[in-house]
Enzyme design. Structure first.
Site, PDB file in Angstrom:
ATOM      1  N   ASP A 183      -6.456   8.476  -3.441  1.00 14.69           N
ATOM      2  CA  ASP A 183      -6.827   7.096  -3.590  1.00 14.69           C
ATOM      3  C   ASP A 183      -8.327   6.825  -4.036  1.00 14.69           C
ATOM      4  OD1 ASP A 183      -6.473   4.363  -2.827  1.00 14.69           O
ATOM      5  OD2 ASP A 183      -4.912   4.693  -1.347  1.00 14.69           O
ATOM      6  N   ASP A 284      -7.799   1.589  -6.270  1.00 13.90           N
ATOM      7  CA  ASP A 284      -7.667   0.459  -5.417  1.00 13.90           C
ATOM      8  C   ASP A 284      -8.377  -0.754  -6.042  1.00 13.90           C
ATOM      9  OD1 ASP A 284      -7.294  -0.170  -2.346  1.00 13.90           O
ATOM     10  OD2 ASP A 284      -9.459  -0.924  -2.565  1.00 13.90           O
ATOM     11  N   GLU A 342      -4.150  -0.417  -8.886  1.00 18.54           N
ATOM     12  CA  GLU A 342      -3.631  -1.410  -8.076  1.00 18.54           C
ATOM     13  C   GLU A 342      -4.378  -2.767  -8.160  1.00 18.54           C
ATOM     14  OE1 GLU A 342      -3.483  -2.844  -3.529  1.00 18.54           O
ATOM     15  OE2 GLU A 342      -5.303  -2.555  -4.527  1.00 18.54           O
ATOM     16  N   HIS A 413       1.414   0.672   2.580  1.00 18.45           N
ATOM     17  CA  HIS A 413       0.735   0.561   3.865  1.00 18.45           C
ATOM     18  C   HIS A 413       0.040  -0.930   3.815  1.00 18.45           C
ATOM     19  CE1 HIS A 413      -2.275   1.084   0.584  1.00 18.45           C
ATOM     20  NE2 HIS A 413      -3.114   0.759   1.364  1.00 18.45           N
ATOM     21  N   ASP A 414       0.182  -1.737   3.053  1.00 17.52           N
ATOM     22  CA  ASP A 414      -0.337  -3.200   3.054  1.00 17.52           C
ATOM     23  C   ASP A 414       0.557  -4.213   3.502  1.00 17.52           C
ATOM     24  OD1 ASP A 414      -2.852  -2.247   2.778  1.00 17.52           O
ATOM     25  OD2 ASP A 414      -2.699  -2.640   0.432  1.00 17.52           O
TER      26      ASP A 414
END
Ligand code: ISL
Ligand code: CA
Length: 631
Positions: A183, A284, A342, A413-414
């Protein structure tokens, strides 16, 4: 017309020819329940932008029109023509598995997952059929946003282990023929990062310009932008007599990508990780890195529509493509190093500008529009209509020709567990989980599984705010409390959307199996019934369904690279074929909780897998896959 010629006098059809304009119009159409093709109606197409405020009874105002025009003018006009050749790549054939390190496997009993723990589970991932692991952040961090607030880009957080452990993990993956995706959080750093600390201490520090500092008065924030985690996007630093920008938590300070030295630091940092053997990155909120110079105020109407003010000034900023091209050329200068962006808020046309093979930017992006039905947000408690998913993916599969590649995901995870959004009733959990897996492994794109999804993990029955750990959830609760909302309603909203549903420990066996100590966050006990050990070897289980479909996908070129042909079907059924050469598959999915009629496939089709009876009408949520016997 070229984007620079667009004005308020332009017509809707000019907007619809523009990539950003078309995405905005189509998403507005979806929001109001119209077909995206609505704009091709000649009457609609002829409407001038300047008349929209009057036509919509001022629900759209002049400032909105101006903001839309300004945005379109920053975007390159032409989306590359379709007809680009298909390029093969390992990451198109791969199944990626996202690990949330804090909650995957603890190796030393402190209740916190760690790198050694992950290493001990690699054989499990290999046996599942995973080709690459994406690790959520493991960098040194004060963990205000669970590692998405990085204090040191070149160190591993002590609770996760050491750089030696990291090297061992890379070696362990590579030995097994798997790859590692890290990430990369470079829209912001922690306020505890050395750059920020130096910038704060000294206005003349070269690091001051790495961030967005604005000197001023404590009672007047530099603009009206809001944070994704509640309140203003500006934090006042008394010691510096200045504000600094944070789109996320007040400890996540936005980096100023206008600064060339900062960009060089990031390139060098990426290369440093690549030298350690990293095979790719998930970037991200990468579409937020370029902000409109001067940080002008956000349009309040857009702010009300999307819930965050200012976003039009950074979700697709003027230098986004330039920065991405630099990253590709200098940091990811190897076609095998995968770069997955993302990109919240990016639609299909804009997505093409980011991932087109001719663009030299990203390989894939994550968008989120499919995770909620139009008009809904993550914090609404509602039953998701899978008919929307069918329309959405049908459109994207058609829009993306051979020169573009998409990611396929439901959980991360969001977000809460998608299986629960579709149907929270326990008796449907297994069928829905298998249906979603079937979509992921039989559509065209790279499937991303999130830990626990392979056993059909559902949302957690949290009962109190105290059980939650996420900064976003607590900030939202505080904001709603301050605005006078009743506690029961606050908890209901937070429970619907909290990111902690997917952050509880991985369920390995009936005792949990995650830690010998006390886990940093507790689940609701559902691991007793839904876990890996119980499903291993049970051919009816969600886990074995995943294993079988992953194996099927691996054995077939048609399921990876084949074209997607959507067939006519009733509203409650989704039916498509995948074809490459003589090899062909047919998929039929019941999108509803009732039995659905099915037109039987012709004699040339052999049933490969069925999650229900496999003959006659489709059972609720049943998924069937046939292979053409000609192939
Ligand atoms: O939660 C959101 C807004 O309410 C999402 O938009 C989410 O924050 C967005 O997808 C960005 O997510 C990424 O960046 C965040 C981090 O908290 C998330 O965990 C990460 O995936 C800030 O780094
Ligand atoms: Ca540990």
């Amino acid at each position: 017309m070229p984007a620079r010629d667009l004005t308020r006098r332009s017509r809707i059809r000019d907007v619809a020819r523009h990539p950003l304009g078309r995405d905005v119009i189509e998403s507005l159409a979806l929001q109001v329940g119209r077909s995206p093709r609505w704009v091709t109606n000649p009457l609609v197409g002829a409407v001038r932008l300047s008349t929209l405020p009057r036509l919509t009874g001022r629900r759209i105002d002049d400032a909105f029109v101006d903001a839309l025009v300004a945005l379109m003018r920053t975007v390159p006009d032409a989306v590359a023509p379709s007809g680009m050749p298909l390029r093969e790549a390992w990451f198109k054939e791969a199944v990626v598995y996202q690990i949330y390190p804090r909650s995957f496997q603890d190796s030393n009993g402190d209740g916190i997952g760690d790198l050694r723990g992950i290493l001990s589970r690699l054989d499990y991932l290999k046996a599942l059929g995973v080709d690459a692991v994406w690790l959520s952040p493991i960098y040194d961090s004060p963990m205000d946003d669970m590692g998405y607030d990085i204090r040191d880009y070149r160190a591993v957080l002590a609770e996760f282990g050491t750089l030696d452990d990291f090297d061992a993990l890379v070696a362990g993956l590579h030995e097994r023929g798997m790859r590692l995706i890290m990430d990369l959080v470079v829209n912001h750093t922690s306020d505890e990062h050395e750059w920020f600390q130096q910038a704060l201490a000294d206005p003349d520090s070269p690091y001051r310009d790495y961030y967005f500092f604005r000197e001023g008065e404590p009672d007047a924030a530099p603009n009206n932008w809001t944070s994704f985690f509640s309140g203003s996007a500006w934090r006042w630093f008394e010691e510096a007599g200045a504000w600094a920008l944070h789109l996320f938590s007040s400890k996540q300070m936005d980096l100023n990508w206008e600064n060339a030295a900062l960009r060089t630091e990031i390139v060098e940092m990426v290369r440093w990780w690549r030298e350690r053997g990293v095979d790719g990155f998930r970037l991200d909120v990468i579409n937020y890195i370029s902000k409109t110079p001067g940080l002008p105020p956000g349009n309040p109407l857009i702010g009300r529509l999307i819930g965050f003010t200012g976003m039009e000034h950074y979700f697709h900023g003027p230098r986004l493509h330039e920065h991405l091209k630099q990253l590709r050329a200098e940091a990811f200068d190897d076609p095998d190093c995968v770069a997955i962006g993302e990109t919240p808020g990016i639609g299909p046309q804009m997505g093409k500008l980011l991932v087109g093979d001719d663009r030299g930017e990203l390989d894939m992006i994550f968008n989120f529009e499919h995770l909620e039905n139009p008009g809904r947000t993550r914090f609404d408690d509602y039953r998701y209509d899978l008919g929307y998913l069918k329309r959405y993916y049908t459109r994207w599969q058609a829009e993306y020709g051979d020169g573009y590649w998409m990611s396929l995901f439901f959980d991360n995870h969001d977000n809460p567990r998608f299986v629960s959004k579709v149907d929270p009733r326990p008796e449907h959990r297994v069928a829905v989980a298998k249906l979603l897996a079937t979509v992921q492994f039989t559509l065209r794109g790279t499937p991303f599984l999130y830990q626990g999804q392979e056993v059909g993990a559902a949302n957690q029955g949290f009962t109190m705010l105290d059980q939650l750990r996420d900064v976003e959830s607590h900030n939202l609760a505080a904001e709603l409390t301050a605005s006078g909302v009743a506690p029961a309603e606050i908890f209901a909203r937070v429970l619907a959307g909290t990111r902690d549903h997917t952050r509880v420990p991985m369920a390995w066996d009936a005792t949990g199996g995650f830690t010998t100590g006390v886990p940093w966050i507790a689940g609701d006990g559902s691991h007793v019934e839904v876990n890996v050990a119980l499903q291993e070897g049970d051919l009816d289980s969600v886990l074995e369904w995943h294993r079988a479909l992953i194996a099927l996908r691996r054995s077939s070129r048609a399921l990876v690279y084949g074209e997607t042909i959507t067939e006519r079907s009733s509203r409650r059924v989704w039916r498509y074929r995948r074809r490459a050469g003589a090899e062909e598959f047919l998929v039929a999915l019941n999108l509803s909780d009732r039995v659905a009629r099915l037109r039987a496939p012709g004699p040339g089709w052999m049933l490969e897998r069925a999650s229900g009876p496999g003959t006659g009408p489709l059972a609720p949520y049943e998924a069937r896959v046939w292979r053409s016997s000609a192939g």
